[in-house]
Design an enzyme around this catalytic site. Structure first.
Site, mmCIF file in Angstrom:
data_model
loop_
_atom_site.group_PDB
_atom_site.id
_atom_site.type_symbol
_atom_site.label_atom_id
_atom_site.label_comp_id
_atom_site.label_asym_id
_atom_site.label_seq_id
_atom_site.Cartn_x
_atom_site.Cartn_y
_atom_site.Cartn_z
ATOM 1 N N HIS A 123 -30.430 -46.892 37.285
ATOM 2 C CA HIS A 123 -29.688 -47.098 35.949
ATOM 3 C C HIS A 123 -28.256 -47.566 36.202
ATOM 4 C CE1 HIS A 123 -27.418 -45.628 32.393
ATOM 5 N NE2 HIS A 123 -28.758 -45.726 31.650
ATOM 6 N N ASP A 200 -29.111 -39.202 41.470
ATOM 7 C CA ASP A 200 -29.077 -39.216 39.945
ATOM 8 C C ASP A 200 -30.191 -38.286 39.374
ATOM 9 O OD1 ASP A 200 -29.129 -39.805 37.368
ATOM 10 O OD2 ASP A 200 -29.092 -42.313 37.622
ATOM 11 N N GLN A 203 -32.896 -38.115 34.842
ATOM 12 C CA GLN A 203 -34.499 -38.009 34.331
ATOM 13 C C GLN A 203 -35.357 -37.113 34.914
ATOM 14 O OE1 GLN A 203 -35.210 -39.900 31.717
ATOM 15 N NE2 GLN A 203 -33.554 -40.998 31.509
ATOM 16 N N LYS A 226 -29.971 -34.720 27.807
ATOM 17 C CA LYS A 226 -31.259 -35.099 28.192
ATOM 18 C C LYS A 226 -32.240 -33.764 28.372
ATOM 19 C CE LYS A 226 -30.113 -39.663 30.182
ATOM 20 N NZ LYS A 226 -30.221 -40.435 28.927
ATOM 21 N N CYS A 366 -30.565 -50.187 30.406
ATOM 22 C CA CYS A 366 -29.496 -50.032 31.232
ATOM 23 C C CYS A 366 -29.866 -50.293 32.816
ATOM 24 C CB CYS A 366 -28.752 -48.786 31.028
ATOM 25 S SG CYS A 366 -27.834 -48.618 29.496
#
Lengths: 415, 160
Positions: A123, A200, A203, A226, A366
């Protein structure tokens, strides 16, 4: 599919509405999840009973607000199995956390000739901070590419990560292809070469059990919204010894030890990295989201999404003219499914699905370097969460079929 | 509701333009060139305009990639402004962007847009207004730019 989670949908008032005269099917969870009543109530309760600024009042409300804020930190600490609460820093979101690491650790430790390794599926938030750091320092940014099945090419990773590498930063799960990356393995590889590993988790944390000690990541960032918490709150986990050695990110109130006219000292962790009044209610809401997820159990969340993907993926792939990106094996796929319909732009697809009450994302997500690498300009993306059901998957399938028919025949029958 | 409402957006004439776009080719010797991107979706339009000595649009062409709405809008825009003066074309661009935002214009202005006037329905799909306006923005930016051949420039209002 009979999942015990089918009833959790009732916890989400926003899902109980019609969009374009159809029951809303919300499949844009990779962009942001919806909030359960439990989180909404926690926010309301905080503002109605406990609101005050933290760590700087002796009055009762200030003590309560401080206790709420620090309780939320400990909930998150436990949730990701961080060794100490001081290693859990509140941020604005995942982007903020990754920028923090690039601007502090990166600024202090990267020099000309060093290498930073990321992946082509990142991303922009786990790409641009490293790209700009590399540009500022005269360092080199290198990319791990993909196998034919949309997974990271680990052979290439093993070649790219060398003693020149100082930072390896990779998404735990892709926001486009739904790929889960073996970051434990990548962190080990980074450490073998004296580099640090930055994960990261935007997700991943909402969808699977994450144990930062088991993964042995040095930094790990994610967002609250999220995982059903409020927007504007996120977490950066960092190993204590690294955080201790890093300069502050921002300067101001709350993050100081003592301020003299010409010099200052910094507060202890985690406050060194929490300058200014923080998103206190956001932290409280995130704590409530952690409670909600813990109550259900992350294994159950993961299992539910896995069942949905097992059900949906083969059916989507079987539709003539539908191209699904990322791993074709459902077991390797999170509930994020990027797809395109032949000869149809994803924006047209998303508008048509919206007319059917099905909310999906369309665009580059993104991740423009990934799109370029895949030879695409954009895709549609359906992303599932714990409150989505098999009925939602069916609605998506029907809407895709109808969209296809609309553009193939429908208004074009005179041709 | 289903897809019936889509018929108001994807009218036959719009689908025809996107299937068989008019003037979809580059003009290597154009006097005015611009590349515009829609950052939200990654759509790209390269617009080439050839003005004659009297600032009249002698030829116009576009290339790029985008959705049905952006492609058909570009096609209809090139039809509408072909042969028009620079001032007329700028006026039409203004009419178009006003129209899709729901602002009223005299019927004569709308007639001048030819097929493009049919895109007024896009205003009921707010997320898609940018798709429709991208090519008209490109037209406006290109015409207001110095004809130095540079692309992707922000100096859109230097004038000439």
């Amino acid at each position: 599919m009979d999942s015990t989670l089918n009833k959790v949908m009732n916890d989400f008032p926003i899902l109980n509405q019609k969009v374009n005269d159809e029951r809303l099917v919300y499949l844009d969870n990779a962009a942001t999840a919806q909030r359960p009543n439990q989180v909404i109530k926690a926010l309301t309760h905080f503002y109605q009973t406990d609101n005050a600024n933290v760590h700087r009042g002796v009055h009762t409300l200030a003590e309560r607000a401080t206790a709420d804020y620090e309780a939320a930190r400990r909930k998150v600490q436990k949730f990701i199995n961080a060794p100490e609460p001081e290693e859990v820093i509140f941020t604005k979101g995942c982007t903020d956390g990754l920028n923090l690491v690039a601007s502090t650790y990166g600024e202090a430790n990267i020099s000309a000739g060093d290498e930073i390794v990321i992946s082509i599926m990142e991303h922009h938030s786990n790409l641009i901070p490293w790209q700009q750091l590399a540009n500022r320092k005269g360092a080199t940014l290198k990319y791990i590419h993909l196998t034919a099945d949309g997974e990271l090419d680990l052979d290439e990773a093993a070649q790219l990560i060398t003693d020149k590498t100082k930072i390896v930063a990779v998404a735990h799960a892709s926001n486009v292809m739904g790929t889960v990356n073996p970051i434990k393995q990548l962190a080990k590889l980074a450490h073998q070469h004296g580099a640090i590993f930055v994960g990261d988790g935007a997700q991943a944390v909402p969808h699977m059990a994450v144990d930062v000690q088991d993964l042995d990541v040095d930094f790990y960032a994610f967002s609250g919204h999220k995982m059903m918490g409020p927007t504007g709150i996120g977490i950066l986990y960092g190993k204590r010894q690294l955080l201790e050695a890093m300069p502050p990110y921002q300067y101001g109130g709350e993050m100081i030890g003592f301020v003299h006219e010409q010099d200052s000292t910094w507060a202890e962790l985690p406050y060194k990295f929490e300058a200014g009044t923080q998103n206190i209610a956001g932290a409280v809401g995130l704590g409530a989201a952690v409670d909600y997820l813990t109550g259900i159990g992350m294994d159950a969340v993961h299992e539910h999404e896995q069942q949905l993907v097992n059900y949906l993926l083969p059916k989507m792939e079987a539709i003539d003219g539908v191209q699904v990106y990322g791993p074709q094996d459902p077991a390797k796929h999170t509930g994020v499914i990027a797809f395109n319909l032949e000869n149809l732009h994803p924006h047209d697809v998303a508008t048509a699905l919206d007319m059917e009450g099905v909310a999906v994302r369309a665009g580059h997500h993104c991740a423009q370097p990934l799109m370029t690498y895949l030879g695409l300009t954009a895709t549609a993306r359906a992303s599932f969460y714990l409150y989505n059901t098999q009925a939602d998957a069916d609605r998506l399938l029907v809407a895709i079929q109808e969209t296809k028919e609309f553009f193939n025949h429908g208004s074009r029958k005179t041709k | 509701m289903g897809l019936e409402r889509l018929n108001s957006l994807y009218r036959e004439v719009i689908l025809d333009h996107s299937d068989h776009p008019h003037h979809k080719h580059a003009l290597p010797d154009a006097t005015h060139k611009i590349t515009l991107k829609n950052p939200t979706c990654g759509d790209v339009i390269n617009l080439d305009i050839d003005l004659d000595d009297h600032d009249k649009i002698k030829d116009i062409g576009f290339t790029g990639d985008g959705c049905t709405i952006s492609q058909s809008s570009a096609s209809m825009m090139t039809d509408a402004v072909m042969g028009k003066s620079k001032e007329q074309a700028l006026h039409m661009a203004k009419t178009f962007s006003d129209m899709v935002m729901g602002k009223k214009h005299p019927q004569a202005d709308l007639d001048e847009l030819q097929d493009a006037a049919i895109l007024s329905n896009v205003m009921t799909f707010p997320a898609r207004i940018k798709c429709a306006t991208l090519s008209w923005w490109a037209l406006q930016r290109a015409l207001l730019k110095q004809p130095d051949g540079s692309v992707d420039s922000d100096d859109s209002d230097k004038g000439e």
